[in-house]
Design a protein around this motif. Structure first.
Motif, PDB file in Angstrom:
ATOM      1  N   VAL A   1     -15.353 -10.247  -8.738  1.00 45.66           N
ATOM      2  CA  VAL A   1     -16.102  -9.272  -7.942  1.00 45.66           C
ATOM      3  C   VAL A   1     -15.321  -8.876  -6.682  1.00 45.66           C
ATOM      4  N   TRP A   2     -15.404  -9.673  -5.619  1.00 47.73           N
ATOM      5  CA  TRP A   2     -14.734  -9.341  -4.356  1.00 47.73           C
ATOM      6  C   TRP A   2     -13.481 -10.185  -4.261  1.00 47.73           C
ATOM      7  N   THR A   3     -12.349  -9.559  -4.538  1.00 53.39           N
ATOM      8  CA  THR A   3     -11.079 -10.257  -4.677  1.00 53.39           C
ATOM      9  C   THR A   3     -10.293 -10.236  -3.372  1.00 53.39           C
ATOM     10  N   PRO A   4      -9.200 -10.994  -3.282  1.00 56.54           N
ATOM     11  CA  PRO A   4      -8.362 -10.905  -2.082  1.00 56.54           C
ATOM     12  C   PRO A   4      -7.867  -9.493  -1.797  1.00 56.54           C
ATOM     13  N   GLN A   5      -7.546  -8.722  -2.852  1.00 58.52           N
ATOM     14  CA  GLN A   5      -7.098  -7.336  -2.629  1.00 58.52           C
ATOM     15  C   GLN A   5      -8.204  -6.504  -2.013  1.00 58.52           C
ATOM     16  N   ALA A   6      -9.417  -6.612  -2.550  1.00 61.14           N
ATOM     17  CA  ALA A   6     -10.545  -5.863  -1.996  1.00 61.14           C
ATOM     18  C   ALA A   6     -10.836  -6.294  -0.570  1.00 61.14           C
ATOM     19  N   ASN A   7     -10.724  -7.591  -0.311  1.00 60.44           N
ATOM     20  CA  ASN A   7     -11.001  -8.106   1.031  1.00 60.44           C
ATOM     21  C   ASN A   7     -10.003  -7.553   2.052  1.00 60.44           C
ATOM     22  N   SER A   8      -8.726  -7.555   1.690  1.00 54.61           N
ATOM     23  CA  SER A   8      -7.719  -7.005   2.591  1.00 54.61           C
ATOM     24  C   SER A   8      -7.972  -5.528   2.852  1.00 54.61           C
ATOM     25  N   PHE A   9      -8.348  -4.788   1.816  1.00 49.42           N
ATOM     26  CA  PHE A   9      -8.604  -3.362   1.980  1.00 49.42           C
ATOM     27  C   PHE A   9      -9.800  -3.126   2.897  1.00 49.42           C
ATOM     28  N   GLY A  10     -10.885  -3.871   2.684  1.00 54.85           N
ATOM     29  CA  GLY A  10     -12.074  -3.701   3.513  1.00 54.85           C
ATOM     30  C   GLY A  10     -11.807  -3.987   4.973  1.00 54.85           C
ATOM     31  N   TRP A  11     -11.109  -5.093   5.243  1.00 53.97           N
ATOM     32  CA  TRP A  11     -10.810  -5.432   6.635  1.00 53.97           C
ATOM     33  C   TRP A  11      -9.840  -4.436   7.255  1.00 53.97           C
ATOM     34  N   ARG A  12      -8.872  -3.968   6.487  1.00 55.87           N
ATOM     35  CA  ARG A  12      -7.926  -2.987   7.011  1.00 55.87           C
ATOM     36  C   ARG A  12      -8.644  -1.704   7.412  1.00 55.87           C
ATOM     37  N   CYS A  13      -9.602  -1.294   6.605  1.00 52.82           N
ATOM     38  CA  CYS A  13     -10.368  -0.090   6.921  1.00 52.82           C
ATOM     39  C   CYS A  13     -11.203  -0.288   8.185  1.00 52.82           C
ATOM     40  N   LEU A  14     -11.841  -1.450   8.319  1.00 53.45           N
ATOM     41  CA  LEU A  14     -12.696  -1.695   9.476  1.00 53.45           C
ATOM     42  C   LEU A  14     -11.882  -1.829  10.759  1.00 53.45           C
ATOM     43  N   LEU A  15     -10.792  -2.575  10.699  1.00 47.76           N
ATOM     44  CA  LEU A  15     -10.032  -2.898  11.903  1.00 47.76           C
ATOM     45  C   LEU A  15      -9.066  -1.793  12.305  1.00 47.76           C
ATOM     46  N   GLY A  16      -8.699  -0.932  11.351  1.00 48.77           N
ATOM     47  CA  GLY A  16      -7.698   0.081  11.653  1.00 48.77           C
ATOM     48  C   GLY A  16      -6.310  -0.505  11.807  1.00 48.77           C
TER      49      GLY A  16
ATOM     50  N   PRO B   1     -17.495  -5.412 -12.094  1.00 51.63           N
ATOM     51  CA  PRO B   1     -16.089  -5.768 -12.327  1.00 51.63           C
ATOM     52  C   PRO B   1     -15.293  -5.677 -11.031  1.00 51.63           C
ATOM     53  N   ALA B   2     -14.280  -6.504 -10.917  1.00 53.94           N
ATOM     54  CA  ALA B   2     -13.406  -6.447  -9.747  1.00 53.94           C
ATOM     55  C   ALA B   2     -12.657  -5.117  -9.730  1.00 53.94           C
ATOM     56  N   LEU B   3     -12.510  -4.530  -8.547  1.00 51.80           N
ATOM     57  CA  LEU B   3     -11.877  -3.226  -8.393  1.00 51.80           C
ATOM     58  C   LEU B   3     -10.607  -3.354  -7.561  1.00 51.80           C
ATOM     59  N   ASP B   4      -9.594  -2.576  -7.921  1.00 48.93           N
ATOM     60  CA  ASP B   4      -8.429  -2.408  -7.054  1.00 48.93           C
ATOM     61  C   ASP B   4      -8.734  -1.227  -6.139  1.00 48.93           C
ATOM     62  N   LEU B   5      -9.095  -1.521  -4.912  1.00 52.55           N
ATOM     63  CA  LEU B   5      -9.600  -0.492  -4.011  1.00 52.55           C
ATOM     64  C   LEU B   5      -8.463   0.265  -3.339  1.00 52.55           C
ATOM     65  N   GLU B   6      -8.633   1.578  -3.273  1.00 48.83           N
ATOM     66  CA  GLU B   6      -7.764   2.464  -2.519  1.00 48.83           C
ATOM     67  C   GLU B   6      -8.632   3.518  -1.853  1.00 48.83           C
ATOM     68  N   GLU B   7      -8.168   4.024  -0.722  1.00 47.32           N
ATOM     69  CA  GLU B   7      -8.983   4.975   0.036  1.00 47.32           C
ATOM     70  C   GLU B   7      -9.329   6.208  -0.781  1.00 47.32           C
ATOM     71  N   ALA B   8      -8.425   6.646  -1.638  1.00 44.76           N
ATOM     72  CA  ALA B   8      -8.671   7.847  -2.436  1.00 44.76           C
ATOM     73  C   ALA B   8      -9.844   7.665  -3.386  1.00 44.76           C
ATOM     74  N   TYR B   9     -10.145   6.418  -3.768  1.00 47.67           N
ATOM     75  CA  TYR B   9     -11.221   6.161  -4.716  1.00 47.67           C
ATOM     76  C   TYR B   9     -12.589   6.046  -4.048  1.00 47.67           C
ATOM     77  N   LEU B  10     -12.627   5.923  -2.720  1.00 44.61           N
ATOM     78  CA  LEU B  10     -13.882   5.615  -2.041  1.00 44.61           C
ATOM     79  C   LEU B  10     -14.999   6.632  -2.296  1.00 44.61           C
ATOM     80  N   PRO B  11     -14.743   7.933  -2.220  1.00 41.94           N
ATOM     81  CA  PRO B  11     -15.842   8.874  -2.471  1.00 41.94           C
ATOM     82  C   PRO B  11     -16.490   8.680  -3.836  1.00 41.94           C
ATOM     83  N   ALA B  12     -15.687   8.482  -4.870  1.00 40.37           N
ATOM     84  CA  ALA B  12     -16.239   8.297  -6.209  1.00 40.37           C
ATOM     85  C   ALA B  12     -17.005   6.982  -6.316  1.00 40.37           C
TER      86      ALA B  12
END
Length: 313
Positions: A205-220, A17-28
């Motif tokens: 699955v991999w939505t625009p929200q997830a994509n923005s979060f992933g790139w933001r984490c990688l690029l800082g 399922p598509a996820l609304d990603l946030e840094e706090a959720y990453l460990p889980a």
């Protein structure tokens, strides 16, 4: 929009399922993925043996790798495998069973890289880990039973982006030589985050929200800006000439469709032999349904490309 999905792939939407990603959720999320991957049974009858090793790096940390060796005797060609996960999740357990099957079908040693994840390690840490594994692979080729003149890199999603980045880095540093890059729905361009896409692309699955979060984490930093760290965004490389032949696959419903098509076009214009496959009705990560006919076609196309590059078949 589910009517656009290949019917054989519909059950996969319940698995991913598509996820609304946030840094706090990453460990889980990471823990859940590890548990799910670890619970998957290994394929039987492959004859492939695997083991874990540690690759030292110049700055003193170690990069874990998992080595898959097919039955028989070498020297074998090698595939440096880079897992997906949006640059933020995943490990060498991701796709473990698939790697066993692939090592047997391609008849190659596979070295899967457990690179450091963002946001804890922003770019260029992940590609530097992959480059350290590539150097180690060549240095240890005799012990690994590998022919260092036949090395391919392969990756899925973020791993496909890292594989593309690794070929750029290796080219610019004068080696090691890579004979083939195998990119499965690769994550190549942070500018997709700021470019409007049709609603059906990235709906699953991999939505625009997830994509923005992933790139933001990688690029800082926010994606789509003027400057990005070196080798973090393959699509931003000005010069794609001199890269190894490429094989690129993507689903027609994938958010990465446009960036993957454009990267393939630019490779072709740079005189890099490039094979591109677009699979109708397929969303990002659609091979989560491995028995679906479209997934079988992709696996077969990928295997043929790797065997042709590494064995001349």
């Amino acid at each position: 929009m589910r009517d656009l999905v290949d019917p054989a792939l519909l059950p996969g939407l319940e698995l991913m399922p598509a996820l609304d990603l946030e840094e706090a959720y990453l460990p889980a999320i990471r823990e859940g993925m590890e548990q799910a991957s670890g619970a998957m049974p290994e394929p039987v009858g492959t004859g492939v043996q695997w083991r874990d090793e540690q690759v030292p790096t110049p700055d003193g940390h170690a990069v874990p790798v998992r080595i898959y060796t097919p039955a028989g005797s070498g020297p074998w060609p090698a595939i440096l495998q880079i897992h997906g996960g949006g640059y933020i999740v995943g490990s060498v357990t991701t796709g473990h069973g698939m790697m066993m099957t692939l090592a047997a079908s391609v008849e190659a040693v596979i070295i899967s890289v457990d690179y450091r994840l963002a946001p804890e390690t922003p770019a260029p840490g992940s590609v530097q880990d992959c480059y350290a594994a590539l150097l180690w692979l060549v240095d240890q080729s005799a012990q690994l039973g590998i022919d260092p003149s036949r090395i391919a890199v392969a990756g899925q999603s973020a791993g496909g982006g890292l594989a593309a980045a690794l070929t750029l880095l290796a080219r610019d540093r004068g080696g090691p030589a890579i004979v083939h890059q195998n990119l499965t729905y690769p994550m190549l361009d942070d500018r997709t985050c700021v470019t409007p896409q049709p609603d059906h692309l990235g709906a699953f699955v991999w939505t625009p929200q997830a994509n923005s979060f992933g790139w933001r984490c990688l690029l800082g930093q926010e994606p789509g800006g003027t400057n990005v760290p070196p080798y973090a965004v393959p699509a931003r490389a000005a010069d794609l000439s001199g890269l190894p032949p490429a094989f690129i696959t993507v689903g027609a419903l994938d958010l990465f469709l446009a960036e993957d098509l454009d990267y393939a076009r630019r490779l072709i214009e740079a005189k890099v032999p490039t094979e591109l496959h677009v699979y109708p009705g397929a969303y990002h990560g659609f091979d989560v349904m491995p028995d679906a006919p479209v997934s079988q076609r992709m696996k077969n196309d990928m295997t043929i490309a790797l065997r042709r590059a590494l064995h001349g078949d």
